[in-house]
Design a protein around this motif. Structure first.
Motif, short mmCIF file in Angstrom:
data_model
loop_
_atom_site.label_atom_id
_atom_site.label_comp_id
_atom_site.label_asym_id
_atom_site.label_seq_id
_atom_site.Cartn_x
_atom_site.Cartn_y
_atom_site.Cartn_z
N TRP A 24 0.83 -1.21 0.00
CA TRP A 24 0.00 0.00 0.00
C TRP A 24 0.86 1.26 0.00
CZ3 TRP A 24 -4.78 -0.40 -1.41
CH2 TRP A 24 -5.44 -1.61 -1.18
N ARG A 25 2.04 1.17 0.61
CA ARG A 25 2.96 2.30 0.58
C ARG A 25 3.41 2.57 -0.86
NH1 ARG A 25 6.44 0.45 4.38
NH2 ARG A 25 5.18 1.12 6.14
N LEU A 26 3.64 1.51 -1.60
CA LEU A 26 4.00 1.66 -3.01
C LEU A 26 2.86 2.30 -3.80
CD1 LEU A 26 5.77 -1.77 -3.66
CD2 LEU A 26 6.86 0.48 -3.54
N LEU A 27 1.63 1.87 -3.52
CA LEU A 27 0.48 2.43 -4.21
C LEU A 27 0.35 3.93 -3.95
CD1 LEU A 27 -2.14 2.18 -5.84
CD2 LEU A 27 -3.30 1.52 -3.72
N VAL A 28 0.45 4.32 -2.69
CA VAL A 28 0.34 5.74 -2.34
C VAL A 28 1.47 6.53 -2.99
CG1 VAL A 28 0.42 7.39 -0.43
CG2 VAL A 28 -0.89 5.27 -0.18
N TRP A 63 -0.30 -4.18 -10.12
CA TRP A 63 -1.52 -3.61 -9.55
C TRP A 63 -1.25 -2.26 -8.91
CZ3 TRP A 63 -1.93 -2.23 -4.48
CH2 TRP A 63 -1.00 -2.79 -3.58
N ALA A 64 -0.03 -2.09 -8.33
CA ALA A 64 0.31 -0.81 -7.70
C ALA A 64 0.52 0.27 -8.75
CB ALA A 64 1.55 -0.97 -6.84
N LEU A 108 -0.78 0.37 -11.97
CA LEU A 108 -2.04 0.74 -12.59
C LEU A 108 -2.97 1.39 -11.58
CD1 LEU A 108 -3.51 0.63 -15.26
CD2 LEU A 108 -4.43 -1.61 -14.63
N GLY A 109 -2.96 0.89 -10.33
CA GLY A 109 -3.76 1.52 -9.29
C GLY A 109 -3.32 2.94 -9.00
N GLY A 110 -2.00 3.19 -9.14
CA GLY A 110 -1.51 4.55 -8.94
C GLY A 110 -2.01 5.50 -10.01
N ARG A 111 -2.03 5.04 -11.26
CA ARG A 111 -2.56 5.87 -12.35
C ARG A 111 -4.04 6.16 -12.11
NH1 ARG A 111 0.91 5.90 -17.26
NH2 ARG A 111 -0.78 7.15 -18.11
N ILE A 112 -4.79 5.12 -11.78
CA ILE A 112 -6.23 5.30 -11.56
C ILE A 112 -6.47 6.18 -10.34
CG2 ILE A 112 -8.37 4.11 -11.01
CD1 ILE A 112 -7.27 1.70 -12.58
N GLY A 113 -5.75 5.88 -9.25
CA GLY A 113 -5.95 6.65 -8.02
C GLY A 113 -5.63 8.12 -8.21
#
Length: 269
Positions: free
Chosen positions: A5-9, A102-103, A105-110
């Protein structure tokens, strides 16, 4: 916070910074909707949003243009940016890094969702300060829910369009050609009280009109608050369709004929 989750943020923050380095993206996400908000409020100052509604134009138009700004970020910008990044090999390079897919692509979407919600806040601040828009604080939880569900729906559709688009050069035309006509028949720029019944029926099938109408209804002081289950259902259905299409057609590799010619490379004879 767990490492994933840290990577995603962190990726969301990185994509946020990249967004502000591209002026054209900021223009269409913030400046263009803001221009429409100001110009149309000047043109229709003193009128109502729809004949016989009794709702001031700004009170009805501001939520509609705020939704348009959110959709522009979550759908148009995401679809175009992702398709171009695929052509330039950015997605392929991201695939080969230790960063989980997932991190990334999730980062782009987020990031597009955060930017879209920020643009919504800007529209409402301008509406309240300059056009006496009244925020229905008791209905804010429902409004936030509608915006979040709509953002998720159009983000899924944006990724799906990026997967279906043959190359980054075609992405702007496809994204805008699917959104702008839909915006006109969905009551974004003006109410559809005089529209033919068949046009209203067609518009109701797609997710933009249910989103615009349900959010605008929450700002109508004369309307009885009703939880918008049907509108949420339409958006969820389209969001699921977007996820299925993205899972089927989204690729990380540049497509044949899609990559841009590198700077300095010789042109074909």
């Amino acid at each position: 916070m767990r490492p994933g989750w840290r990577l995603l943020v962190g990726q969301i923050g990185w994509e946020w910074r990249i967004f502000w380095r591209i002026p054209i993206s900021a223009f269409f996400t913030f400046v263009f909707p803001l221009m429409l908000l100001v110009l149309l409020n000047l043109l229709f100052s003193g009128s109502t949003f729809g004949e016989g509604t009794g709702v001031a134009f700004a009170q009805g138009f501001t939520p509609a243009i705020a939704v348009f700004a959110l959709v522009t970020s979550c759908y148009t910008s995401l679809a175009i940016g992702t398709a171009i990044s695929r052509d330039e090999g950015v997605l392929k390079r991201a695939w080969g890094t230790p960063l989980p897919r997932w991190a990334y692509l999730g980062g782009r979407i987020g990031a597009t969702v955060v930017i879209g919600l920020f643009s919504v806040a800007v529209m409402f601040v301008v509406g309240v300060v300059f056009y006496d828009v009244v925020i229905p604080w008791g209905r804010v939880p429902v409004i936030v829910l509608l915006l979040v569900v709509g953002a998720a729906c159009f983000s899924a559709l944006g990724v799906a369009v990026a997967g279906l688009t043959p190359n980054g050069q075609a992405a702007p035309a496809i994204a805008n050609a699917t959104l702008l006509p839909l915006a006109f028949i969905s009551g974004v720029f003006f109410p559809l009280s005089f529209a033919p019944a068949w046009l209203s029926t067609i518009a109701s099938i797609f997710p933009l009109r249910p989103m615009v109408e349900s959010v605008s209804e929450q700002f109508n002081p004369a309307a009885t608050p009703v939880f918008p289950w049907p509108e949420i259902g339409v958006m969820v259905a389209w969001g699921v369709l977007g996820v299925l299409l993205a899972a089927r057609f989204f690729t990380w590799e540049p497509r044949a004929g899609g990559a841009r010619r590198r700077r300095g490379a010789p042109e074909a004879a």
